[in-house]
Each structure stands twice: as C-alpha cells, then as structure tokens.
Design a protein around this motif. Structure first.
Motif, PDB file in Angstrom:
ATOM      1  N   LEU A 120       3.092  -6.660   4.950  1.00  0.00           N
ATOM      2  CA  LEU A 120       2.867  -6.260   3.637  1.00  0.00           C
ATOM      3  C   LEU A 120       3.969  -5.876   2.796  1.00  0.00           C
ATOM      4  N   LEU A 121       4.697  -4.681   3.009  1.00  0.00           N
ATOM      5  CA  LEU A 121       5.822  -4.953   2.940  1.00  0.00           C
ATOM      6  C   LEU A 121       6.624  -5.807   1.907  1.00  0.00           C
ATOM      7  N   ALA A 122       6.957  -6.865   2.853  1.00  0.00           N
ATOM      8  CA  ALA A 122       7.703  -7.675   2.235  1.00  0.00           C
ATOM      9  C   ALA A 122       7.431  -8.834   1.170  1.00  0.00           C
ATOM     10  N   SER A 143       0.075 -10.683  -0.273  1.00  0.00           N
ATOM     11  CA  SER A 143       0.158  -9.811   0.127  1.00  0.00           C
ATOM     12  C   SER A 143      -1.463  -9.353   0.670  1.00  0.00           C
ATOM     13  N   LEU A 144      -2.767  -9.918   0.382  1.00  0.00           N
ATOM     14  CA  LEU A 144      -4.160  -9.887   0.217  1.00  0.00           C
ATOM     15  C   LEU A 144      -4.231  -9.843   1.864  1.00  0.00           C
ATOM     16  N   ILE A 145      -3.555 -10.740   2.679  1.00  0.00           N
ATOM     17  CA  ILE A 145      -4.342 -10.935   4.189  1.00  0.00           C
ATOM     18  C   ILE A 145      -3.709  -9.087   5.018  1.00  0.00           C
ATOM     19  N   PRO A 146      -2.788  -8.676   4.697  1.00  0.00           N
ATOM     20  CA  PRO A 146      -2.400  -7.872   5.798  1.00  0.00           C
ATOM     21  C   PRO A 146      -3.420  -6.786   5.153  1.00  0.00           C
ATOM     22  N   MET A 147      -3.187  -6.437   4.080  1.00  0.00           N
ATOM     23  CA  MET A 147      -4.321  -5.215   3.507  1.00  0.00           C
ATOM     24  C   MET A 147      -5.791  -5.914   3.963  1.00  0.00           C
TER      25      MET A 147
END
Length: 554
Positions: A120-122, A143-147
């Motif tokens: 998510l950070l990356a 970014s949607l997937i890890p969150m």
C-alpha cells in the motif's frame, strides 16, 4: 529517457520490504515486525533525502525520471515531483512508520498484514510521483487492493460489507477516469501525431490552447470523468457513504493511512490533473464543486454530532474537513488553493492522530461506544492531554495546524465571493465558517462524554495510562501539529510556486498559461509569467499581510 533515480528508490524500498517479509517464516513475528519498521524508516529517510534536494524556486517538475515501458502504446515509466506532491510524499512515509509501529498489536496473520502495508505504501507513493497518466491510474487502482484486504481480513464485525463497499465505490468511479485518460491521449495524438500519456506533454498542448481548440465540447465531459473518481476518493458529498463504514471496520493502522493519505489522492488529483488539463471546465465547475464542498462540511458536522461511536464520529468529521480542502481548491485564487493544499497535510496529521489514540484506547477496553465510557481523564491523564491537543488541532484552534488550512481556504472562498469570481458568492464561505463552529461543538461534546463525569463502567477502573513508547508514537504527531500551527511557512514555502502555477493553468487564457515543459518561464510576484530574459527570481516566502498577496510575497 533519463533512467532510474531517487524517486524510483522511494517506491522500490517498500516493495523490497514486502518481498523481504515474504521470505520470513510466519512464526518469526518479532522479525517480521522489525523488518517492516526498518523498511518504513528507510522509506521516510528517502523522502527526507528528496526534501533536501528539492528547490522551492520553481514550479517545474524536479528529479524527473523516464524509462521506456510499453513503447508501441506510448506508455512510459515517468516520475517527477513538485511542491504539490512533495509534502504528501513526506506525510505518507511518516504516517506509515506510525501505522507499522501501532500494528505491533496485530496478532493474526502478521506477515500478510505487514506485506499489505508495504505494498500500500508503494502504491500511494506511486500516485504522488507519477507523470504518466496510465502509470498514475495503475498506482491509483493498486492502492485499493491492499487497503480492501486490510479491512476484509483484520477489520471489525461488518468488515466484509465495508471492504466490498469501499472497493466497489472507488474502483467503479475510477473506470470513468480510465475512459477520460484514453480520450485525452487520443485527442493529443490527433493534434501531434504522437500517442503518449505523458502528463507534461499533454499539459503543454493544453497551455497553448491547441488541445481543446479541436474538441471544446469534450472538455467538460472529460473533466467530470476525472472529477468523479477524485470526488469518490476524497470523498465529496454525496459520494462519501463508503468512508464511515470503511473507517469504522478498518484496523487502526488502516484508519490512520486511510484518513492520513488515501483520501488525499482525490484532492491531489484535482490539483495535479483537473486544474492543469481542463482549465475552462474547471472554471465552470467552481460553483457546483464549492456548493458540494459546503454541503459536505455542514452535513459531515451535523451527522458526526449524532454518532454513538468514537470512530464514526471522527470518520464523519473527515467528510467535513476534506470539504475545506475542496472549498479552497475551487475558490481558484491563490490563498484558497494554498489553504486547501495545506489542509490536506493538517487533516492527515490531526485525524490520523485521533484514529491512533482511539485505537490505543480500543486495545484496552475493546469498545468505542460513548455509553461505555466516561471519566477517563482521572484514569488516563496523559492520554487525555494528548487527545485534547490533537482534538483542538482538528477543531482549528489558532496555534495548531488545523487553523492555518481552514482559515486560508475559507478566506480564499471569501475573496472569490466578494469579487463574484467564477459564479461564487459570500453565502458559501459564510456557511462553511459555520461548519467550523459545528466542529467545535461535536468534538468538545465528545471530549466531555469520554473524559469527564463519573466512571460508570467497572472495566475502566483497571485502566492504565499510555506506555512510554505509545506517548512517543502520539507525540511525534503532536509535534507535527504544533509545528504546522506555529511555523506554517516551513510547509507553505515549497508548495507556493507549484500551487500558483496550478491556479494560472486553470484561470489564464490560452497562450498565457505556464507549462511544466517550459523551464525558462517562472512566476512573478504579481502572478504573471516571468521570462528568462528578466533575470532570476528570488525565493518566495509568505510574509505579506495583504490577503491578495499572501503566498506570493517576497
């Protein structure tokens, strides 16, 4: 093509951390935690290295990198940074350290959790650094997937519903952005004969007026195709309904990152893409966007006041606070845009800190309901003191960072309303100012309910105050809030030129707009373009007492 550099390293460090974590056996929990922390600190160090190399004397992209990627489709790996993205990168890496530190409390599927945090950070850093529209979209969606996974696996009792709602809202809205990206690239190819998604090249053709001269009827439609995606991400009323559920069910680290960084991807998109690429449509959209922002401010405050749950109250307050960001941006004057950009940072610090404190309390009493609390000040005086200061930052108390952004954003809207610019009037900023009063009401009411009165819950009698490392964790955010309130120039000066350029890109006539591609042009004190023949410009500072020149004075 310039190859890879420090910006690539900024994105690569957390990805390397995720890969390193995958190699560690699941049972080595401590090793997993400290590896995640090590890579988080390294990522923050890289952002500080970028900060030391950054010059606030230009609005052009700095430290740019470009590598051929999918050449036949005109897609390249392009990165760059300016004053708009600089502090968002620093904020992202800083909050990630806090999120990882708190997540030492996580006990289930520890390795998977920290891998998600690193990925998510990356992805978030990639959004703020991308200069290719397809690359921007890829990171935006990544970014949607890890969150969503963090909410789905480590969330509360209604985590499945919250994660699905978050994913569907944001992914569905982003499809419109993808269609807009493809259409803008096609229009640029028709103009130049060259298929590219390079943001700098496309903005150059917009600055000259050539891009939209061939299809003026499409500009408003394409503006809204991007704006819908950014409005959902912010979120702007009425696209906000996913946010309270996501915040309430997310683990504490997820809430800190979601409030502190993920929401800012929407307002960053307005500044990075909508204002520079769709100038006439931006001016036309100023009134409806400002109206929605004011409705969000008042609605978020009113609904927050009725919440029985600490997390939901702070979640709805985010709707109100992000409304001030949108209000400032679409006031389309310099002080308002600077205020909106600064409010992004302030909200990330203060609201992220409140979610952190709520998480620390939840780990002790396993409830967030006001009915189960009361009298905490007597049991946790240090916790109460930290909560009070950071809550006052969220209220917008002078001397703390929340005041600077909200004041400047509202003042910018007042200035546009007085001038009658862009269809705005004085009623909108007056109503927005009422939202500041409402914020004070519901946050102070919340503080009274939680920290004062008799201790009615027998479980609270065994409460212990914050540990030393927890005080340090919260204290870092407290220092940022106080520093931002007392010395805002630290953060405002590097942003000033880039924000001035974004405003001129949206409000100037074709041929008079600044272009990221023209390194020989800068912006003078009076807001006009400054040619290379007239000599170098001094560094900008923000010292003028005149509202019309705040942010562009010597």
């Amino acid at each position: 093509m310039s190859g890879f550099g420090i910006l690539t390293a900024q994105i690569a460090i957390p990805l390397a951390g995720a890969f390193a974590l995958m190699l560690v056996p699941n049972q080595y929990t401590k090793a997993i935690q400290w590896i995640a922390m090590l890579f988080s600190i390294a990522s923050f160090a890289a952002s500080l290295a970028i900060l030391t190399r950054f010059s606030g004397g230009t609005y052009q992209m700095q430290m740019t990198e470009a590598v051929s990627w999918i050449e036949p489709l005109g897609i390249h790996y392009r990165l760059g940074i300016d004053g708009i993205s600089l502090w968002l990168v620093v904020l992202t890496t800083f909050l990630n350290i806090i999120a990882v530190w708190f997540s030492f409390y996580v006990k289930s599927r520890v390795k998977t959790f920290f891998v998600m945090v690193m990925v998510l950070l990356a992805a978030m850093l990639g959004v703020f650094l991308s200069l290719d529209l397809i690359l921007f979209y890829a990171f935006f969606e990544a970014s949607l997937i890890p969150m969503a996974v963090m909410i789905w696996v480590w969330g509360g009792s209604k985590r499945n519903y919250a994660a699905l709602k978050f994913f569907v809202y944001t992914f569905g809205a982003s499809i419109f952005m993808l269609l807009g990206i493809l259409t803008v690239a096609a229009l640029h190819r028709n103009l130049t004969g060259n298929l590219t998604f390079d943001l700098v090249s496309i903005q150059k053709s917009v600055a000259s007026g050539a891009l939209w001269a061939q299809a003026p009827h499409l500009q408003a439609l394409l503006f809204w195709s991007f704006a819908v995606a950014f409005m959902v991400k912010c979120p702007v009323f009425p696209f906000h309904t996913w946010l309270p559920d996501a915040h309430t069910e997310a683990p504490t680290a997820g809430s800190v990152i979601l409030a502190g960084v993920l929401l800012k991807m929407g307002t960053y998109g307005f500044l990075r893409i909508c204002l520079p690429l769709f100038p006439e449509a931006t001016v036309q959209a100023a009134l409806p966007m400002t109206v929605l922002a004011v409705i969000g401010i008042l609605y978020g405050a009113a609904v927050a006041a009725m919440q029985p749950d600490l997390k939901r109250l702070v979640a709805y307050s985010s709707v109100a606070h992000m409304g001030f960001v949108v209000l400032g941006i679409f006031s389309l004057n310099h002080i308002g845009i600077v205020g909106g950009a600064y409010q992004q940072l302030s909200h990330g610090v203060s609201t992220g800190a409140l979610f952190l404190l709520i998480g620390l309390l939840y780990e002790r009493i396993h409830t967030r309901l006001f009915a189960d609390m009361g009298g905490l000040k007597a049991k946790m005086p240090v916790f109460a003191a930290l909560y009070l200061v950071l809550m006052l930052s969220s209220v917008g108390l002078p001397g703390l960072n929340g005041f600077i952004g909200e004041f400047m954003a509202t003042l910018g809207a007042f200035q546009s309303g007085i001038e009658g610019a862009y269809g705005l009037n004085l009623l909108l900023p007056i109503l927005a100012a009422c939202g500041v009063v409402l914020a004070a009401v519901y946050l102070l009411w919340m503080f009274l309910k939680v920290f004062y009165g008799p201790v009615t819950n027998p479980l609270l009698h065994r409460l212990k105050d914050l540990k030393t490392h927890e005080v340090v964790m919260v204290g870092l955010l407290l220092i940022a809030a106080v520093w931002g309130g007392l010395y805002p120039q630290t953060f405002l000066a590097p942003m000033d030129r880039s924000l001035a350029a974004a405003r001129l890109m949206a409000t100037s006539a074709p041929g008079e707009r600044p272009s990221w591609a023209d390194s020989g042009v800068q912006i003078a004190e009076d807001g006009t373009l400054f040619g290379p023949s007239e000599g170098p410009l001094p560094e900008f500072v923000i010292e003028s007492s005149s509202p019309s020149t705040v942010g562009v004075g010597r």
